[in-house]
Write a protein that holds these residues in place. Structure first.
Motif, short mmCIF file in Angstrom:
data_model
loop_
_atom_site.label_atom_id
_atom_site.label_comp_id
_atom_site.label_asym_id
_atom_site.label_seq_id
_atom_site.Cartn_x
_atom_site.Cartn_y
_atom_site.Cartn_z
N HIS A 74 0.83 -1.20 0.00
CA HIS A 74 0.00 0.00 0.00
C HIS A 74 0.87 1.26 0.00
CE1 HIS A 74 -2.37 3.23 1.88
NE2 HIS A 74 -3.38 2.69 1.20
N ASN A 93 -7.77 5.96 -4.44
CA ASN A 93 -8.05 4.87 -3.52
C ASN A 93 -7.05 3.77 -3.82
OD1 ASN A 93 -9.18 3.14 -1.68
ND2 ASN A 93 -10.83 2.51 -3.03
N GLU A 95 -5.74 0.05 -2.62
CA GLU A 95 -6.04 -1.14 -1.82
C GLU A 95 -4.98 -2.19 -2.09
OE1 GLU A 95 -9.89 -2.29 -3.18
OE2 GLU A 95 -10.90 -1.16 -1.61
#
Length: 161
Positions: A74, A93, A95
């Motif tokens: 990450h 975002n 993940e």
């Protein structure tokens, strides 16, 4: 005095070149703008793919815990997307998920991680950016996607766990 016939067509054509240039310039400028914008969009897409791949590679490095692998993946993926404009950085975002048995992100029946080939783990890193229309305000919304993503997956060697 009488007006000569050959001078008459010249006077009626005055300004036509300027009008033709205006139309042609608008078309060429629109095409050039579209090429530049879509080039930047494809650059962003490839950058997100590279960030996801680098994050997945970082997750392959030895860590004692699976959580440490996902954290490292990450962090590397976030670091690789820091070049994005501020508006897009706020809408990103990232993940990093390790697919183990019983996790919601894994298909049902996924075996637990282990040293056996049948018990291997899979790491999936996904980097998504939304709000792209803020970067390209002059392009109609139907012509650009609302979000782009890069995704990479790697198999983890269970012997190193």
């Amino acid at each position: 005095m009488e007006i000569r016939d050959h001078a008459k067509p010249w006077r009626t054509q005055r300004g036509v070149y300027a009008i033709e240039f205006a139309f042609v310039f608008l078309i060429i400028f629109a095409m050039l703008y579209a090429v530049i914008c879509y080039g930047f969009l494809l650059t962003m897409r490839m950058s997100l793919q590279n960030a996801a791949e680098d994050g997945a590679r970082a997750g392959l490095r030895y860590q004692k815990l699976l959580v440490d692998r996902t954290t490292k993946a990450h962090d590397v993926a976030v670091q690789r997307t820091d070049w994005l404009p501020t508006g897009l950085r706020l809408n990103r975002n990232v993940e990093a998920i390790i697919c183990v048995a019983g996790a919601d992100t894994c298909p049902p029946g996924t075996p637990p991680c282990g040293a056996d080939w049948n018990n291997r783990c899979q790491m999936v890193v996904t980097v998504t950016v939304g709000g792209i229309e803020a970067v390209f305000p002059a392009i109609p919304s139907f012509a650009i996607p609302d979000r782009i993503a890069g995704k990479a997956s790697m198999l983890l060697d269970g012997r190193a766990l």
